[in-house]
Scaffold this motif. Structure first.
Motif, mmCIF file in Angstrom:
data_model
loop_
_atom_site.group_PDB
_atom_site.id
_atom_site.type_symbol
_atom_site.label_atom_id
_atom_site.label_comp_id
_atom_site.label_asym_id
_atom_site.label_seq_id
_atom_site.Cartn_x
_atom_site.Cartn_y
_atom_site.Cartn_z
ATOM 1 N N TYR A 1 0.826 -1.220 0.000
ATOM 2 C CA TYR A 1 0.000 0.000 0.000
ATOM 3 C C TYR A 1 0.855 1.262 0.000
ATOM 4 C CZ TYR A 1 0.845 1.040 4.917
ATOM 5 O OH TYR A 1 1.446 1.377 6.101
ATOM 6 N N GLN A 2 2.117 1.132 0.378
ATOM 7 C CA GLN A 2 2.997 2.297 0.424
ATOM 8 C C GLN A 2 3.733 2.515 -0.893
ATOM 9 O OE1 GLN A 2 4.541 0.516 4.306
ATOM 10 N NE2 GLN A 2 5.006 2.666 4.614
ATOM 11 N N ASN B 1 3.342 -3.760 16.650
ATOM 12 C CA ASN B 1 3.114 -2.318 16.577
ATOM 13 C C ASN B 1 1.661 -1.942 16.420
ATOM 14 O OD1 ASN B 1 5.590 -1.447 17.102
ATOM 15 N ND2 ASN B 1 6.171 -0.986 15.001
ATOM 16 N N TRP C 1 12.966 9.597 16.467
ATOM 17 C CA TRP C 1 13.355 8.184 16.594
ATOM 18 C C TRP C 1 14.807 8.147 17.030
ATOM 19 C CZ3 TRP C 1 10.734 4.573 12.419
ATOM 20 C CH2 TRP C 1 9.382 4.870 12.357
ATOM 21 N N TRP D 1 14.928 -0.589 5.021
ATOM 22 C CA TRP D 1 13.684 0.100 4.634
ATOM 23 C C TRP D 1 14.083 1.466 4.174
ATOM 24 C CZ3 TRP D 1 8.793 -1.564 4.109
ATOM 25 C CH2 TRP D 1 7.805 -0.610 3.935
ATOM 26 N N SER E 1 5.278 7.122 3.589
ATOM 27 C CA SER E 1 5.472 6.753 5.001
ATOM 28 C C SER E 1 4.102 6.499 5.637
ATOM 29 C CB SER E 1 6.210 7.901 5.707
ATOM 30 O OG SER E 1 5.770 8.047 7.018
ATOM 31 N N THR E 2 4.056 5.617 6.633
ATOM 32 C CA THR E 2 2.750 5.342 7.271
ATOM 33 C C THR E 2 2.197 6.586 7.959
ATOM 34 O OG1 THR E 2 3.981 4.494 9.148
ATOM 35 C CG2 THR E 2 2.901 2.875 7.767
HETATM 36 C C1 BG6 Z 1 7.370 -0.038 10.024
HETATM 37 C C2 BG6 Z 1 6.391 -0.475 8.981
HETATM 38 O O1 BG6 Z 1 6.657 0.180 11.179
HETATM 39 O O2 BG6 Z 1 8.020 1.167 9.871
HETATM 40 C C3 BG6 Z 1 6.499 0.249 7.649
HETATM 41 O O3 BG6 Z 1 6.435 -1.865 8.786
HETATM 42 C C4 BG6 Z 1 6.786 1.715 7.911
HETATM 43 O O4 BG6 Z 1 5.306 0.048 6.953
HETATM 44 C C5 BG6 Z 1 8.125 1.825 8.626
HETATM 45 O O5 BG6 Z 1 6.767 2.508 6.763
HETATM 46 C C6 BG6 Z 1 8.555 3.258 8.904
HETATM 47 O O6 BG6 Z 1 7.537 3.962 9.544
HETATM 48 P P1 BG6 Z 1 7.032 5.364 8.995
HETATM 49 O O7 BG6 Z 1 5.902 5.744 9.871
HETATM 50 O O8 BG6 Z 1 8.171 6.282 9.102
HETATM 51 O O9 BG6 Z 1 6.617 5.131 7.584
#
Ligand code: BG6
Length: 473
Positions: free
Chosen positions: A22-23, A168, A347, A420, A427-428
């Motif tokens: 989805y991202q 999470n 973070w 990642w 981003s979520t």
């Molecule tokens: C993880 C997820 O929690 O962190 C990813 O599995 C997510 O989907 C990644 O994108 C980073 O978090 P964020 O909120 O910075 O996109």
């Protein structure tokens, strides 16, 4: 502890990178796909999931870039509502064909596909039909979805992740939909139990249908440090590790609820409903490995019983200092670490914490481990001559890989690393403002521009790392 003799990464180590459907894919209602819960609930202040990085229409070009980078494996997720628009029933041929084409293109390029079955994107139809993860009906629907994937992709995909970051979903309720009339905590523990049963069924099915495949969860974990050496803080850190990590990992690996957590749930009226056969199913479905998503460590301290419960408020804007820590009275409360640098999203950057976590998990479970996510979200600048000088990301990844190497020296059976993310994606919490990729996607939250792919400095750095099998970090 450093080692005097050089420790190397194993010869067949998976040099990978990760994304999630989805991202990354976009095409959110194209070729029969329907909306997922997360498509509907994504932070409305940023871009939505409709186009994302448009991987759906660029997958061959993207795989060519993976090949150029030298990746030997690639972690991606499969969109449940693309394969099964109603969450169950009729398979969407165009949807499953997309993943067949993706996987065969990966194989053609010598890249091992590592597939995540579920990464937050529950079909909205199942949420509407019976409340999604709050109902045990989902266990059979999830099993059916897995069966379809194993049937169609099982000859090509030999590494599977069941559920991404079940852990999470507790901290970040926006990833789920909850019923307003039932206490939140009760719902979370109930859903956690149901999700673990679904995960166990997926493992059982995988063993039957693709006996030569390996399968495990992808868990979001952080080691929790005590704020001070006061015994109350030490106990708070133990509690935090139990509630935020070992609750999930003990269920996955041993099929048991830790007694302290079970008592807590019972005493607070939030224990999940356990039906006959549940614990037997959990105990029979031991994973082949643990997938670990690691971004940061956490600090906790004692929280007296008299405090008021508080949910965590995450920083979704990238302005330092906006995070509000959770408080669970009598258990622990979050705090900051004065020794660590933080990203703009607060973070805490802690490469050594990764070695600590890997060793803890190895001591406890003796299972092979793969890092399924690790990376640094930042606002990247595209210069006038089309470069992205992301030295901060290189620094972050280099230091974490160095700790992976040391952990291998400590005896951890680490078999892969999936930073990642492979490419910039949504981003979520913070849309395209917060970028993670080795490849820049030329778009912003407001303007789709031309979605061109531009290699960042970190791309060339990781290329060298892979080429030298991690000797040159
Ligand atoms: C993880 C997820 O929690 O962190 C990813 O599995 C997510 O989907 C990644 O994108 C980073 O978090 P964020 O909120 O910075 O996109």
């Amino acid at each position: 502890m450093e080692y005097k003799t050089a420790v190397s990464f194993p010869k067949d180590f998976f040099w990978s990178a990760a994304t999630a459907a989805y991202q990354y894919e976009g095409a959110y209602v194209e070729d029969g796909k329907t909306l997922s819960v997360v498509d509907k609930n994504i932070n409305p202040h940023y871009a939505d999931t409709s186009v994302a990085s448009d991987h759906y229409h660029h997958f061959k070009e993207d795989i060519a870039l993976m090949k150029e980078l030298g990746m030997t494996a690639y972690r991606f997720s499969i969109s449940w509502p693309r394969v099964l628009p109603n969450g169950r029933g009729k398979v969407n041929k165009k949807g499953i064909d997309f993943y067949k084409d993706l996987v065969s293109e990966l194989r053609k390029n010598g890249i091992e596909p590592l597939a995540t079955i579920y990464h937050f994107d529950l079909p909205a139809s199942l949420q509407d039909a019976y409340g999604g993860w709050s109902s045990r009906q989902i266990i059979d629907d999830f099993a059916y979805y897995c069966k379809i994937l194993f049937e169609h992709l099982g000859d090509q995909v030999k590494y599977w992740f069941t559920i991404n970051e079940q852990s999470n979903m507790f901290l970040l309720p926006y990833l789920m939909e909850f019923d307003a009339d039932t206490p939140l905590e009760k719902q979370k523990y109930e859903m956690n139990h149901i999700m673990t049963l679904a995960h166990a069924k997926a493992i059982t099915l995988c063993r039957e249908m693709i006996p030569d495949a390996k399968i495990g969860p992808a868990i979001g974990l952080s080691p929790n440090y005590p704020k001070t050496c006061h015994p109350e803080d030490i106990q708070a850190a133990r509690n935090a590790n139990d509630f935020r990590s070992y609750l999930f990992t003990d269920l996955y690996v041993h099929g048991i609820y830790r007694l302290n957590i079970w008592r807590y749930m019972k005493e607070n009226g939030v224990a999940p409903t356990i039906e006959k056969g549940d614990m037997e199913l959990l105990q029979s479905a031991k994973p082949d490995f643990l997938g670990i998503n690691y971004y940061q460590s956490r600090v906790v301290k004692y929280a007296p019983d008299t405090m008021k419960n508080k949910e965590m408020k995450i920083n979704a804007n990238g302005k330092k200092g906006e995070t509000e820590f959770e408080i669970i009275p009598g258990i622990y409360q979050g705090s900051t670490n004065p020794y660590l640098e933080k990203t703009d999203w607060d973070w805490e950057i802690d490469p050594i914490g990764l070695r600590t976590l890997l060793n803890e998990l190895n001591d406890r479970y003796h299972l092979p481990i793969i890092i399924t996510e690790n990376g640094m979200g930042a606002v990247d600048e595209l210069t006038a001559d089309e470069k992205v000088h992301d030295d901060y990301r290189i620094d972050y990844l280099r230091k974490h890989l160095e700790q992976c190497r040391l952990a291998i020296g400590d005896g951890v059976q680490l078999f892969g690393y999936c930073p990642w993310s492979f490419m910039d994606l949504l981003s979520t919490t913070s849309g395209f403002r917060k970028r993670y990729g080795f490849v820049y996607v030329n778009r912003t939250d407001e303007d789709l521009k031309d979605l061109r792919r531009i290699k960042k400095d970190s791309f060339y750095w990781y290329q060298k790392v892979i080429e030298t099998n991690g000797k040159q970090l």
